[in-house]
Every structure is written in C-alpha cells, then in structure tokens.
Write a protein that holds these residues in place. Structure first.
Motif, short mmCIF file in Angstrom:
data_model
loop_
_atom_site.label_atom_id
_atom_site.label_comp_id
_atom_site.label_asym_id
_atom_site.label_seq_id
_atom_site.Cartn_x
_atom_site.Cartn_y
_atom_site.Cartn_z
N MET A 71 8.60 -15.36 -10.22
CA MET A 71 8.78 -13.95 -10.54
C MET A 71 7.68 -13.51 -11.51
O MET A 71 7.37 -14.20 -12.47
CB MET A 71 10.15 -13.72 -11.19
N HIS A 72 7.12 -12.36 -11.22
CA HIS A 72 6.11 -11.76 -12.09
C HIS A 72 6.82 -10.87 -13.11
O HIS A 72 7.86 -10.29 -12.81
CB HIS A 72 5.15 -10.89 -11.28
N GLN A 73 6.26 -10.79 -14.30
CA GLN A 73 6.78 -9.87 -15.30
C GLN A 73 5.65 -8.97 -15.77
O GLN A 73 4.53 -9.44 -15.98
CB GLN A 73 7.37 -10.62 -16.50
N ALA A 101 0.38 -6.99 -11.04
CA ALA A 101 0.97 -8.29 -10.72
C ALA A 101 0.08 -9.11 -9.78
O ALA A 101 0.37 -10.27 -9.50
CB ALA A 101 2.35 -8.10 -10.08
N GLY A 102 -1.00 -8.49 -9.29
CA GLY A 102 -1.92 -9.20 -8.41
C GLY A 102 -1.42 -9.33 -6.98
O GLY A 102 -1.91 -10.17 -6.22
N LEU A 103 -0.47 -8.49 -6.59
CA LEU A 103 0.10 -8.59 -5.24
C LEU A 103 -0.67 -7.78 -4.22
O LEU A 103 -0.52 -8.00 -3.01
CB LEU A 103 1.57 -8.16 -5.26
N GLY A 110 -4.74 -5.77 -3.64
CA GLY A 110 -6.11 -5.78 -4.16
C GLY A 110 -6.58 -4.46 -4.73
O GLY A 110 -7.47 -4.43 -5.57
N SER A 111 -5.99 -3.35 -4.26
CA SER A 111 -6.47 -2.04 -4.71
C SER A 111 -5.36 -1.01 -4.63
O SER A 111 -4.30 -1.27 -4.05
CB SER A 111 -7.63 -1.59 -3.82
N GLY A 112 -5.62 0.14 -5.19
CA GLY A 112 -4.68 1.24 -5.12
C GLY A 112 -4.43 1.69 -3.69
O GLY A 112 -3.31 2.08 -3.34
N VAL A 113 -5.46 1.63 -2.87
CA VAL A 113 -5.31 2.02 -1.46
C VAL A 113 -4.38 1.05 -0.75
O VAL A 113 -3.51 1.46 0.02
CB VAL A 113 -6.69 2.07 -0.76
N ASP A 114 -4.55 -0.24 -1.03
CA ASP A 114 -3.66 -1.25 -0.44
C ASP A 114 -2.21 -1.01 -0.87
O ASP A 114 -1.29 -1.08 -0.06
CB ASP A 114 -4.07 -2.67 -0.85
N ALA A 115 -2.03 -0.73 -2.16
CA ALA A 115 -0.68 -0.46 -2.68
C ALA A 115 -0.08 0.74 -1.98
O ALA A 115 1.08 0.70 -1.54
CB ALA A 115 -0.74 -0.22 -4.19
N LYS A 116 -0.85 1.81 -1.86
CA LYS A 116 -0.36 3.03 -1.21
C LYS A 116 0.10 2.74 0.22
O LYS A 116 1.19 3.15 0.62
CB LYS A 116 -1.48 4.08 -1.20
N LYS A 161 9.49 -8.00 -12.42
CA LYS A 161 10.45 -7.45 -13.36
C LYS A 161 9.69 -6.67 -14.43
O LYS A 161 8.71 -7.16 -14.98
CB LYS A 161 11.28 -8.56 -14.02
N ILE A 162 10.15 -5.45 -14.68
CA ILE A 162 9.53 -4.60 -15.69
C ILE A 162 10.27 -4.82 -16.99
O ILE A 162 11.50 -4.70 -17.04
CB ILE A 162 9.60 -3.11 -15.28
N ILE A 163 9.52 -5.18 -18.04
CA ILE A 163 10.15 -5.42 -19.34
C ILE A 163 9.47 -4.59 -20.42
O ILE A 163 8.30 -4.26 -20.32
CB ILE A 163 10.12 -6.92 -19.72
N LYS A 164 10.24 -4.25 -21.44
CA LYS A 164 9.72 -3.44 -22.54
C LYS A 164 8.97 -4.31 -23.52
O LYS A 164 9.29 -5.43 -23.78
CB LYS A 164 10.90 -2.73 -23.25
#
Length: 69
Positions: free
Chosen positions: A1-3, A20-22, A24-30, A66-69
């Motif tokens: 799990m990535h944090q 998180a490195g999942l 490569g770019s913003g375009v890929d994420a989109k 997981k997003i943590i403060k």
C-alpha cells in the motif's frame, strides 16, 4: 500500500496517482480515471480533479493509496 502525506488540506486524484508512481504523467492519470479504472473509497471515480482528504483510499489496478494528514 502506498501512502501520501498531505502537505495541504487535500490532493487531487490525478496528482495522487502520479505521486504514488502508478502513472507516468497527468495525461495517463486522466485517461485511466476517465476509463473507470480508479476507485475512491470503493466507488468508481471519473473526476480527475476529485479532492482527496485525510483517510481517503484510492484503488487502481490492484494497488492502494491511503491519504494521510
């Protein structure tokens, strides 16, 4: 799990996937988000700009963030 530790009050979904490195770019994420491959707190999320806060969980291709403060 990535944090991912928040530096501010929230992080956007696309940024979290990149941090998180999942992807490569913003375009890929989109593209992955719009294709329905990403879940936030168990629900498919189609908004790249979805704000994630402390305690939120992201799922993508068997990986969790997981997003943590």
């Amino acid at each position: 799990m990535h944090q991912i530790k928040l530096r501010e009050d929230y992080i956007k979904l696309g940024q979290a996937l990149k941090a998180a490195g999942l992807v490569g770019s913003g375009v890929d994420a989109k593209n992955e988000i719009l294709d329905g491959y990403v879940k936030v707190n168990g629900n498919v999320e189609l908004q790249r700009g979805k704000k994630l806060y402390d305690g939120d969980m992201v799922e993508y291709k068997g990986e969790q963030i997981k997003i943590i403060k």
